[in-house]
Design a protein around this motif. Structure first.
Motif, PDB file in Angstrom:
ATOM      1  N   PRO A   1      -8.156  -5.958   8.880  1.00 34.70           N
ATOM      2  CA  PRO A   1      -6.785  -6.169   8.549  1.00 34.70           C
ATOM      3  C   PRO A   1      -6.547  -6.592   7.106  1.00 34.70           C
ATOM      4  CG  PRO A   1      -7.392  -7.093  10.325  1.00 34.70           C
ATOM      5  CD  PRO A   1      -8.696  -6.643  10.141  1.00 34.70           C
ATOM      6  N   ARG A   2      -7.460  -7.445   6.406  1.00 33.68           N
ATOM      7  CA  ARG A   2      -7.569  -7.893   5.116  1.00 33.68           C
ATOM      8  C   ARG A   2      -7.407  -6.741   4.285  1.00 33.68           C
ATOM      9  NH1 ARG A   2     -10.293 -10.630   1.016  1.00 33.68           N
ATOM     10  NH2 ARG A   2      -9.137 -11.990   0.005  1.00 33.68           N
ATOM     11  N   GLU A   3      -8.475  -5.925   4.404  1.00 26.96           N
ATOM     12  CA  GLU A   3      -8.653  -4.783   3.314  1.00 26.96           C
ATOM     13  C   GLU A   3      -7.320  -3.867   3.451  1.00 26.96           C
ATOM     14  OE1 GLU A   3     -11.681  -1.415   2.230  1.00 26.96           O
ATOM     15  OE2 GLU A   3     -12.135  -2.502   3.773  1.00 26.96           O
ATOM     16  N   LEU A   4      -6.771  -3.470   4.646  1.00 30.38           N
ATOM     17  CA  LEU A   4      -5.769  -2.546   4.873  1.00 30.38           C
ATOM     18  C   LEU A   4      -4.523  -3.352   4.212  1.00 30.38           C
ATOM     19  CD1 LEU A   4      -6.231  -1.187   8.565  1.00 30.38           C
ATOM     20  CD2 LEU A   4      -6.606  -0.011   6.414  1.00 30.38           C
ATOM     21  N   ALA A   5      -4.213  -4.644   4.477  1.00 31.72           N
ATOM     22  CA  ALA A   5      -3.003  -5.222   3.856  1.00 31.72           C
ATOM     23  C   ALA A   5      -3.185  -5.189   2.291  1.00 31.72           C
ATOM     24  CB  ALA A   5      -3.168  -6.779   4.047  1.00 31.72           C
ATOM     25  N   GLN A   6      -4.561  -5.311   1.546  1.00 32.16           N
ATOM     26  CA  GLN A   6      -4.680  -5.150   0.260  1.00 32.16           C
ATOM     27  C   GLN A   6      -4.260  -3.874  -0.268  1.00 32.16           C
ATOM     28  OE1 GLN A   6      -8.688  -6.460  -0.095  1.00 32.16           O
ATOM     29  NE2 GLN A   6      -8.217  -8.557  -0.474  1.00 32.16           N
ATOM     30  N   LEU A   7      -4.744  -2.785   0.597  1.00 34.73           N
ATOM     31  CA  LEU A   7      -4.404  -1.406   0.162  1.00 34.73           C
ATOM     32  C   LEU A   7      -2.872  -1.302   0.067  1.00 34.73           C
ATOM     33  CD1 LEU A   7      -7.317   0.273   1.758  1.00 34.73           C
ATOM     34  CD2 LEU A   7      -6.989   0.395  -0.341  1.00 34.73           C
ATOM     35  N   ALA A   8      -2.409  -1.647   1.161  1.00 33.93           N
ATOM     36  CA  ALA A   8      -0.794  -1.650   1.113  1.00 33.93           C
ATOM     37  C   ALA A   8      -0.126  -2.091   0.107  1.00 33.93           C
ATOM     38  CB  ALA A   8      -0.347  -2.048   2.586  1.00 33.93           C
ATOM     39  N   GLU A   9      -0.512  -3.335  -0.402  1.00 34.60           N
ATOM     40  CA  GLU A   9      -0.025  -4.120  -1.367  1.00 34.60           C
ATOM     41  C   GLU A   9      -0.357  -3.355  -2.564  1.00 34.60           C
ATOM     42  OE1 GLU A   9      -0.421  -8.458  -3.774  1.00 34.60           O
ATOM     43  OE2 GLU A   9      -1.789  -8.062  -2.097  1.00 34.60           O
ATOM     44  N   VAL A  10      -1.320  -2.668  -3.054  1.00 34.27           N
ATOM     45  CA  VAL A  10      -1.439  -1.985  -4.206  1.00 34.27           C
ATOM     46  C   VAL A  10      -0.640  -0.835  -4.160  1.00 34.27           C
ATOM     47  CG1 VAL A  10      -3.226  -0.473  -5.594  1.00 34.27           C
ATOM     48  CG2 VAL A  10      -3.955  -2.845  -4.481  1.00 34.27           C
TER      49      VAL A  10
END
Length: 258
Positions: free
Chosen positions: A125-134
């Motif tokens: 979830p953390r990596e997916l959230a970071q990708l969504a933010e970028v």
């Protein structure tokens, strides 16, 4: 050869039969010197297609098949797969599989495991959230700018792409949704006439699409909601409702389904 990982039992069957063979065929032997030469007025026959074209087609289709298997969970996050075993699954040699897997490693979908094969990357979830933010940092301002300048007719032309995401979501076609979702977002960004931006955004989108290490059954409801947001966003863009566009495009990346 290392043992196959447990995720290798299912078979994506994504590579068409006509693309599975990699054998090339030699040109027919020329007639001997004693044979009568053709008349000068008769043009020579065109040479057959070069084998390299056929090989590139095989490699490309294997790559797309692997991407589809990643998107719909047939290749399980954390599992290791060998190129020979995957080649047997697709009906090709290990070479195009290795080449495709190297490309997926560049994209972050898999990682190389020396002397064993390739491990499917885990997406927490953390990596997916970071990708969504970028992605939001890139796409949100572009869409808001386009909303002020692109005429409604251009937005209406994208309706079939939005409908394709809804169709794939309705039947739970994860691989089909991944492709149609990328096509929809790519078509929107293409209106900004910046090829570099489109390529960077597409790479981020691919990285965000590999499933997280959780129950894939929960994905269908997310996809349905995501597809509905596509339709609502297009409605707002066609109506030139900038307030609604800003709200919808930000919420779309907050959900991070697509």
């Amino acid at each position: 050869m290392p043992g196959q990982a447990r995720g290798e039992q299912s078979r994506p069957d994504r590579v068409p039969d006509q693309a599975r063979g990699e054998h090339t065929h030699a040109e027919p032997a020329r007639s001997s010197a004693s044979s009568v030469p053709p008349a000068p007025s008769v043009p020579a026959a065109a040479p057959p297609p070069r084998p390299a074209v056929r090989r590139h087609s095989v490699r490309g289709q294997v790559l797309e098949a692997l991407r589809a298997a990643l998107a719909d969970g047939q290749l399980v996050p954390g599992e290791v797969y060998s190129a020979p075993a995957l080649g047997a699954r697709f009906g090709v040699s290990a070479t195009p599989v290795r080449e495709a897997m190297q490309r997926l490693a560049v994209e972050g979908a898999v990682e190389v495991v020396p002397n064993r094969g390739f491990r499917v990357s885990r997406r927490g979830p953390r990596e997916l959230a970071q990708l969504a933010e970028v992605r939001a940092l890139i796409e949100v301002p572009v869409v808001l700018r386009l909303a002020r300048t692109v005429p409604p007719a251009r937005w209406r032309a994208l309706r079939p792409l939005a409908e394709a995401t809804a169709t794939a979501a309705a039947v739970g076609d994860l691989a089909g949704y991944a492709e149609s979702d990328r096509a929809f977002h790519g078509a929107i960004l293409a209106l900004c006439d910046n090829e570099q931006l489109v390529m960077v955004a597409d790479d981020l989108h691919r990285r965000a699409q590999w499933p997280a290490a959780n129950n894939p059954a929960t994905r269908r409801a997310d996809l349905l909601a995501d597809a509905a947001e596509h339709a609502a966003l297009l409605d707002a863009l066609i109506a030139q409702d900038l307030t609604a566009v800003q709200s919808l495009v930000r919420e779309h990346f907050t959900g991070a389904a697509g």
